[in-house]
Design an enzyme around this catalytic site. Sequence first.
Site, mmCIF file in Angstrom:
data_model
loop_
_atom_site.group_PDB
_atom_site.id
_atom_site.type_symbol
_atom_site.label_atom_id
_atom_site.label_comp_id
_atom_site.label_asym_id
_atom_site.label_seq_id
_atom_site.Cartn_x
_atom_site.Cartn_y
_atom_site.Cartn_z
ATOM 1 N N GLU A 273 -3.936 4.213 -8.184
ATOM 2 C CA GLU A 273 -5.138 4.856 -7.646
ATOM 3 C C GLU A 273 -5.168 6.295 -8.129
ATOM 4 O O GLU A 273 -4.295 7.099 -7.777
ATOM 5 C CB GLU A 273 -5.190 4.815 -6.109
ATOM 6 C CG GLU A 273 -6.516 5.417 -5.657
ATOM 7 C CD GLU A 273 -6.640 5.682 -4.172
ATOM 8 O OE1 GLU A 273 -5.978 5.036 -3.351
ATOM 9 O OE2 GLU A 273 -7.439 6.602 -3.857
ATOM 10 N N HIS B 6 0.830 -1.218 0.000
ATOM 11 C CA HIS B 6 0.000 0.000 0.000
ATOM 12 C C HIS B 6 0.858 1.259 0.000
ATOM 13 O O HIS B 6 1.825 1.339 0.767
ATOM 14 C CB HIS B 6 -0.884 -0.062 1.260
ATOM 15 C CG HIS B 6 -1.814 1.081 1.424
ATOM 16 N ND1 HIS B 6 -1.870 1.827 2.569
ATOM 17 C CD2 HIS B 6 -2.746 1.595 0.589
ATOM 18 C CE1 HIS B 6 -2.803 2.751 2.451
ATOM 19 N NE2 HIS B 6 -3.355 2.643 1.256
ATOM 20 N N HIS C 84 -0.547 11.320 -1.970
ATOM 21 C CA HIS C 84 -1.846 10.955 -1.407
ATOM 22 C C HIS C 84 -2.738 12.170 -1.175
ATOM 23 O O HIS C 84 -3.887 12.210 -1.598
ATOM 24 C CB HIS C 84 -1.650 10.201 -0.092
ATOM 25 C CG HIS C 84 -2.939 9.757 0.541
ATOM 26 N ND1 HIS C 84 -3.695 10.571 1.360
ATOM 27 C CD2 HIS C 84 -3.612 8.582 0.456
ATOM 28 C CE1 HIS C 84 -4.768 9.918 1.751
ATOM 29 N NE2 HIS C 84 -4.739 8.707 1.226
ATOM 30 N N ASP D 18 -0.831 6.358 -5.192
ATOM 31 C CA ASP D 18 -1.827 7.396 -5.466
ATOM 32 C C ASP D 18 -1.256 8.388 -6.477
ATOM 33 O O ASP D 18 -0.121 8.854 -6.299
ATOM 34 C CB ASP D 18 -2.162 8.141 -4.177
ATOM 35 C CG ASP D 18 -2.583 7.192 -3.065
ATOM 36 O OD1 ASP D 18 -3.542 6.434 -3.269
ATOM 37 O OD2 ASP D 18 -1.929 7.191 -1.996
ATOM 38 N N GLU E 245 0.397 -0.581 -4.865
ATOM 39 C CA GLU E 245 -0.630 0.447 -5.071
ATOM 40 C C GLU E 245 0.020 1.787 -4.773
ATOM 41 O O GLU E 245 0.840 1.899 -3.848
ATOM 42 C CB GLU E 245 -1.788 0.206 -4.099
ATOM 43 C CG GLU E 245 -2.926 1.212 -4.219
ATOM 44 C CD GLU E 245 -2.889 2.372 -3.217
ATOM 45 O OE1 GLU E 245 -3.820 3.184 -3.233
ATOM 46 O OE2 GLU E 245 -1.919 2.489 -2.433
HETATM 47 O O1 G3P Z 1 -6.378 1.956 -2.926
HETATM 48 C C1 G3P Z 1 -6.619 1.525 -1.634
HETATM 49 C C2 G3P Z 1 -6.296 2.579 -0.598
HETATM 50 O O2 G3P Z 1 -5.078 3.185 -0.928
HETATM 51 C C3 G3P Z 1 -7.349 3.626 -0.486
HETATM 52 O O3 G3P Z 1 -7.128 4.517 0.562
HETATM 53 O O4 G3P Z 1 -6.543 6.755 1.404
HETATM 54 O O5 G3P Z 1 -4.826 4.970 1.395
HETATM 55 O O6 G3P Z 1 -5.541 5.999 -0.729
HETATM 56 P P1 G3P Z 1 -5.945 5.593 0.649
HETATM 57 MG MG MG Z 2 -4.402 4.792 -2.191
#
Ligand code: G3P
Ligand code: MG
Length: 255
Positions: free
Chosen positions: A118, A16, A58, A45, A43
């Site tokens: 993302e 993550h 993020h 952002d 993953e």
């Molecule tokens: O994509 C899953 C997760 O990353 C969503 O929450 O706020 O960590 O981007 P966040």
């Molecule tokens: Mg995310």
Amino acid sequence: MPGNFPNWPYPNLIAHRGAGRHAPENTLAAIRLGALHGFTMMEFDVKLSRDEVPILLHDDTIDRTSNGSGAASQLSLKDLADRDFGAWHSAAYAGEPIATLYAVACYGLANGLHANIEIKPGAGQDAHTGRLVAGRASELWRHAGLPPLLSSFSEIALDAARAAAPDLPRALLIDGAVPNDWRARLDTLACQGIHIDQRHAHPDLIADILAAGRTLAVWTVNDPARAQELLQAGCHAVFTDEITRITPAAMRPPN
Ligand code: G3P
Ligand code: MG
């Protein structure tokens, strides 16, 4: 794309924010660390700088994760290059630069890593960000064995991503409880999958999503027993920050 992309071809563990707990989130350093721990999918952002370069970040602003301040949408790539995105985490990462989508594509493709991009638009930039990020991803990963998986909480961004790069797989991210009309939302957006919060990943819902032939990934799971439980229940993947305790080597394959 329900029907065209029915199975989950990706790994069942996803680091993550790159692997953004033990290294500064959404940086190449984090992705490298995840890879060192055996992760083969990350993953991260993605949003746009003022000059429309897809960057990893993020929050709307760079305040929390750099030594600078301000909204990314008001800063050029040159402005961002003059900021430190690692020292806030720890001295070991001082000087870590902003990561661009280009750089993580280069690293991932050279090292056999898969990507979940993302799409995280800055305020009011949903359609524009969805279109540009998906278009750029399609270009950067055009020779990849597996395409990057796009996801977003923003239905507007996902719709724009579909128009720009219809062949890239997409998943709808759900914040909080999963709404009863999740099937209709996925159909409208032609999303193959759904990514849900582990606090709302109840057995009946998991079974319904799987029975509907959709892919299901669950975020953010930092307890090894919970990760094992979700994978045993048939979830296709879990996102984790805990790259030292929830590792590909430590997880039993699902039955
Ligand atoms: O994509 C899953 C997760 O990353 C969503 O929450 O706020 O960590 O981007 P966040
Ligand atoms: Mg995310």
